[in-house]
Scaffold this motif. Structure first.
Motif, mmCIF file in Angstrom:
data_model
loop_
_atom_site.group_PDB
_atom_site.id
_atom_site.type_symbol
_atom_site.label_atom_id
_atom_site.label_comp_id
_atom_site.label_asym_id
_atom_site.label_seq_id
_atom_site.Cartn_x
_atom_site.Cartn_y
_atom_site.Cartn_z
ATOM 1 N N GLY A 105 0.835 -1.197 0.000
ATOM 2 C CA GLY A 105 0.000 0.000 0.000
ATOM 3 C C GLY A 105 0.866 1.243 0.000
ATOM 4 N N GLU A 106 0.310 2.333 -0.534
ATOM 5 C CA GLU A 106 1.077 3.560 -0.674
ATOM 6 C C GLU A 106 0.168 4.762 -0.433
ATOM 7 N N GLU A 107 0.604 5.650 0.435
ATOM 8 C CA GLU A 107 -0.166 6.859 0.705
ATOM 9 C C GLU A 107 0.243 7.958 -0.267
ATOM 10 N N ILE A 108 -0.736 8.485 -0.996
ATOM 11 C CA ILE A 108 -0.510 9.590 -1.920
ATOM 12 C C ILE A 108 -1.482 10.702 -1.538
ATOM 13 N N GLY A 109 -0.960 11.754 -0.925
ATOM 14 C CA GLY A 109 -1.833 12.814 -0.434
ATOM 15 C C GLY A 109 -2.754 12.264 0.650
ATOM 16 N N LEU A 112 -5.087 6.359 0.070
ATOM 17 C CA LEU A 112 -4.319 5.133 0.275
ATOM 18 C C LEU A 112 -4.515 4.255 -0.954
ATOM 19 N N VAL A 113 -3.440 3.980 -1.656
ATOM 20 C CA VAL A 113 -3.500 3.160 -2.869
ATOM 21 C C VAL A 113 -3.130 1.724 -2.507
ATOM 22 N N LEU A 114 -4.063 0.816 -2.769
ATOM 23 C CA LEU A 114 -3.833 -0.609 -2.534
ATOM 24 C C LEU A 114 -3.789 -1.341 -3.862
ATOM 25 N N ARG A 115 -2.843 -2.250 -4.011
ATOM 26 C CA ARG A 115 -2.727 -3.035 -5.237
ATOM 27 C C ARG A 115 -3.276 -4.429 -4.993
ATOM 28 N N GLU A 116 -4.278 -4.796 -5.781
ATOM 29 C CA GLU A 116 -4.955 -6.075 -5.601
ATOM 30 C C GLU A 116 -5.046 -6.795 -6.940
ATOM 31 N N PRO A 117 -5.139 -8.123 -6.927
ATOM 32 C CA PRO A 117 -5.275 -8.858 -8.190
ATOM 33 C C PRO A 117 -6.598 -8.558 -8.881
ATOM 34 N N VAL A 118 -6.578 -8.643 -10.202
ATOM 35 C CA VAL A 118 -7.752 -8.343 -11.021
ATOM 36 C C VAL A 118 -8.723 -9.515 -11.034
#
Length: 297
Positions: A105-109, A112-118
């Motif tokens: 996960g990555e905080e941008i401003g 919170l951006v989470l990367r999950e499988p499609v």
């Protein structure tokens, strides 16, 4: 059955069974069932599989190279130095990405951006760089927690069989990865149109890419297309013309010219056209056709 022809000798070197829409449905159904369990595996577990894939490819490097030479004609030297090492490098790069906290996960401003499988990914690949194209689609998708159904080119299917063996030997569970041989109009279209496929990644001609995009749009899939093009080699006024043209011809002959990145358009200053043509013709004349299975070719 689909006959696989050695383009050098024009001899049939083997056959594979032509898949059907029913085979696609079976593979996709298994992928759907396997997805929750695979997506829930830890990054560490998937990282272990990715490492095992890289090791498995390296262990079978000679077999992979000779198989590609037999079924699609790339010189064995190019297969050994490029067609196999490049995919291994791609897998090692995926190792690095997984190890770097990509899924933390990555905080941008304030977000919170989470990367999950499609979900279920359909991969449709060409014949000119068979292993590299398959690895570049399949392994990142698996590493991200997706399940994958692969349709390789029917012109170079045996490399796909070897990759399948490596994947399962590395610990990829049944159903998480499936391979369906067949033609584009049958197997490719069935994958692009299947309602339980969440994403389709296609590399091939612009014409076929339009068809894939249209079919996928019916179910609003995610679509990635890498289509045909002609790479321009622009030689400017202040360049060493002789050197530039020779390098350009060498790039155009790379992999027998069977590469989307081959420099197949040479653009030179108009007043040096004749000189460039003479250099190009002389450079091309030094390339002699030969048996791609020989290291001297």
């Amino acid at each position: 059955m689909i006959e696989v022809v050695n383009p050098t000798t024009e001899e049939v070197v083997g056959t594979v069974r032509a898949g059907t829409a029913g085979d696609v449905d079976t593979a996709v159904t298994r992928a759907v069932a396997a997805f929750p369990g695979w997506a829930a595996t830890s990054v560490a577990d998937r990282l272990a599989v990715v490492r095992a894939v890289a090791d498995g490819l390296a262990a079978r490097a000679d077999e992979l190279a000779s198989t590609m030479t037999a079924e699609m004609g790339t010189p064995i030297t190019f297969a050994s130095k490029v067609q196999v090492p490049n995919p291994i490098g791609i897998v090692r790069g995926i190792e690095t990405t997984l190890s770097s906290g990509y899924f933390d996960g990555e905080e941008i401003g304030n977000s919170l951006v989470l990367r999950e499988p499609v979900g279920v990914v359909a991969a449709i690949t060409p014949w000119n760089f068979p292993l590299q194209q398959m690895v570049a689609k399949v392994v990142p998708a698996l590493a991200a927690g997706n399940t994958v159904v692969l349709k390789p080119s029917e012109l170079a299917p045996f490399t796909a069989d070897l990759l399948s063996e490596v994947l399962h030997g590395a610990g990829v569970p049944e159903g998480v990865f499936s391979l369906v041989h067949g033609t584009g109009p049958v197997v490719g279209e069935a994958l692009a149109a299947h309602p339980m496929v969440d994403m389709v990644s296609f590399t091939g001609s612009t014409r076929a890419g339009r068809r894939v995009s249209a079919l996928a749009a019916e179910t609003v899939k995610r679509v990635t297309l890498e289509l045909g093009g002609k790479s321009a080699n622009v030689v400017l006024d202040d360049a060493d013309l002789t050197r530039a043209v020779k390098i350009g011809v060498a790039n155009a002959f790379m992999n027998n010219g069977q590469a989307c990145s081959a420099w197949t358009r040479l653009l030179v200053p108009a007043d040096r056209h004749d000189e460039a043509l003479e250099v190009a013709a002389a450079a091309a004349a030094k390339y002699e056709p030969g048996d791609p299975a020989l290291t001297t070719t």
